[in-house]
Structure formats: C-alpha cells, structure tokens
Design a protein around this motif. Sequence first.
Motif, mmCIF file in Angstrom:
data_model
loop_
_atom_site.group_PDB
_atom_site.id
_atom_site.type_symbol
_atom_site.label_atom_id
_atom_site.label_comp_id
_atom_site.label_asym_id
_atom_site.label_seq_id
_atom_site.Cartn_x
_atom_site.Cartn_y
_atom_site.Cartn_z
ATOM 1 N N MET A 1 3.259 52.515 -51.205
ATOM 2 C CA MET A 1 4.412 51.788 -50.721
ATOM 3 C C MET A 1 4.620 52.161 -49.247
ATOM 4 N N SER A 2 4.859 51.202 -48.407
ATOM 5 C CA SER A 2 5.028 51.455 -46.982
ATOM 6 C C SER A 2 6.499 51.421 -46.589
ATOM 7 N N TYR A 3 6.747 51.763 -45.341
ATOM 8 C CA TYR A 3 8.131 51.771 -44.859
ATOM 9 C C TYR A 3 8.766 50.385 -44.926
ATOM 10 N N GLU A 4 7.986 49.324 -44.809
ATOM 11 C CA GLU A 4 8.553 47.982 -44.941
ATOM 12 C C GLU A 4 9.064 47.724 -46.356
ATOM 13 N N ASP A 5 8.385 48.307 -47.349
ATOM 14 C CA ASP A 5 8.783 48.128 -48.742
ATOM 15 C C ASP A 5 10.058 48.912 -49.074
ATOM 16 N N ARG A 6 10.343 49.965 -48.314
ATOM 17 C CA ARG A 6 11.522 50.803 -48.558
ATOM 18 C C ARG A 6 12.595 50.537 -47.504
ATOM 19 N N ASP A 7 12.749 49.311 -47.089
ATOM 20 C CA ASP A 7 13.653 48.939 -46.005
ATOM 21 C C ASP A 7 14.814 48.099 -46.540
ATOM 22 N N PRO A 8 15.856 48.734 -47.092
ATOM 23 C CA PRO A 8 16.952 47.956 -47.687
ATOM 24 C C PRO A 8 17.824 47.233 -46.662
ATOM 25 N N TYR A 9 17.738 47.605 -45.392
ATOM 26 C CA TYR A 9 18.622 47.023 -44.390
ATOM 27 C C TYR A 9 17.935 46.031 -43.455
ATOM 28 N N GLY A 10 16.655 45.753 -43.664
ATOM 29 C CA GLY A 10 15.956 44.780 -42.830
ATOM 30 C C GLY A 10 15.594 45.283 -41.447
ATOM 31 N N ILE A 11 15.459 46.587 -41.297
ATOM 32 C CA ILE A 11 15.142 47.181 -39.999
ATOM 33 C C ILE A 11 13.807 46.670 -39.465
ATOM 34 N N TYR A 12 12.844 46.458 -40.361
ATOM 35 C CA TYR A 12 11.480 46.168 -39.931
ATOM 36 C C TYR A 12 11.082 44.710 -40.103
ATOM 37 N N LYS A 13 12.040 43.861 -40.426
ATOM 38 C CA LYS A 13 11.712 42.441 -40.576
ATOM 39 C C LYS A 13 11.277 41.866 -39.240
ATOM 40 N N SER A 14 10.282 41.011 -39.283
ATOM 41 C CA SER A 14 9.857 40.339 -38.052
ATOM 42 C C SER A 14 10.863 39.260 -37.702
ATOM 43 N N ASN A 15 10.803 38.772 -36.476
ATOM 44 C CA ASN A 15 11.707 37.696 -36.059
ATOM 45 C C ASN A 15 11.525 36.462 -36.935
ATOM 46 N N ALA A 16 10.273 36.167 -37.330
ATOM 47 C CA ALA A 16 10.012 35.009 -38.192
ATOM 48 C C ALA A 16 10.704 35.177 -39.541
ATOM 49 N N GLN A 17 10.675 36.373 -40.110
ATOM 50 C CA GLN A 17 11.333 36.630 -41.388
ATOM 51 C C GLN A 17 12.850 36.487 -41.238
ATOM 52 N N ARG A 18 13.390 36.936 -40.107
ATOM 53 C CA ARG A 18 14.831 36.844 -39.895
ATOM 54 C C ARG A 18 15.274 35.388 -39.822
ATOM 55 N N LYS A 19 14.499 34.583 -39.107
ATOM 56 C CA LYS A 19 14.864 33.170 -38.962
ATOM 57 C C LYS A 19 14.822 32.451 -40.302
ATOM 58 N N SER A 20 13.824 32.782 -41.139
ATOM 59 C CA SER A 20 13.725 32.108 -42.430
ATOM 60 C C SER A 20 14.826 32.549 -43.387
ATOM 61 N N SER A 21 15.386 33.720 -43.173
ATOM 62 C CA SER A 21 16.465 34.188 -44.059
ATOM 63 C C SER A 21 17.835 34.007 -43.415
ATOM 64 N N ASN A 22 17.903 33.268 -42.308
ATOM 65 C CA ASN A 22 19.153 33.015 -41.585
ATOM 66 C C ASN A 22 19.828 34.302 -41.113
ATOM 67 N N SER A 23 19.034 35.337 -40.884
ATOM 68 C CA SER A 23 19.558 36.591 -40.377
ATOM 69 C C SER A 23 19.484 36.575 -38.856
ATOM 70 N N THR A 24 20.443 37.191 -38.215
ATOM 71 C CA THR A 24 20.446 37.219 -36.757
ATOM 72 C C THR A 24 20.136 38.613 -36.256
#
Length: 147
Positions: A1-24
């Motif tokens: 399991m990597s740090y991206e898998d243990r990221d409950p707050y979205g620290i490591y989400k890419s900009n593309a992932q943020r846009k698709s989840s409506n996160s700013t």
Amino acid sequence: MSYEDRDPYGIYKSNAQRKSSNSTGTGPGPQLMGADTLIGNDVVSLSEDDLGDIKELMLDMKTGQVAYAVLAFGGFLGMGEKLFAVPFSALRLDTLHKRFVLNVERERLQGAPGFDKSQWPDMADAEWARGVHAYYGSKPYADSMNR
C-alpha cells in the motif's frame, strides 16, 4: 500500500482527480507529506532490492525535525524482523513508484546497527546518533541547524 492509498484528506490527488471530483485547491504533496501516509511505505535499494517497510517516524520534539524512519527488515509476518533507525535524510522518496529508496544494499543493511522491538535504543543519545549517521553516510540534521 502506498502513501496515495493511505491519504484520507486528498493531499496527493492530482489536479485531474480534483477536477473530476469537484474538489478545489491543490494539496502540498509530495513536498509536504502526512506522517501517517508514509508509515507502511516500502523501501528499496538503488538496485531495486526490497529492504522492508517504514514502521514509524521519529520526531525530534525540540527541533520539529524528522530524525529517523524506523525500517523493518527480515522476518516473516512480523516474527524475527529487525528494526533499524535510518536517518530520514538518507531516504529519498520515489514519487513514481510511491516508495522510499535507500542507498544501502541488502547485505550492508543486514549488518547495520539495529534493534529488537522490545529493546529500543536511546535515539536521543548523541553518541548513538553519530554512529548511525556514520553508518549510512548521512549528516545529523542538528549539525546543519547549528550554522
């Protein structure tokens, strides 16, 4: 399991992932990372040998610096594994493969100063710290702060 898998707050989400989840906004990773997300990450040598995984991060409470990563190596299902205090400065984060790289080969790690989980060393002892840093060829972070 990597740090991206243990990221409950979205620290490591890419900009593309943020846009698709409506996160700013953008997170700080990987320049600043959450300690909880790093525990459990794999560690490999420069030649890709598996050296174990990070079990704990040790913080110097006087300086706020990460002093050591506790690396577990060997054993089976946690039995017989040896723990090593690796200076955090000796580790390099491989963001492509989501793991740490340590410039120590497996054979050298087997001979490194280690300890058992029931007998932790006094990591605040300056003499012990000098020995660990000398083994890994790293400079104690306190030395760089005293300049």
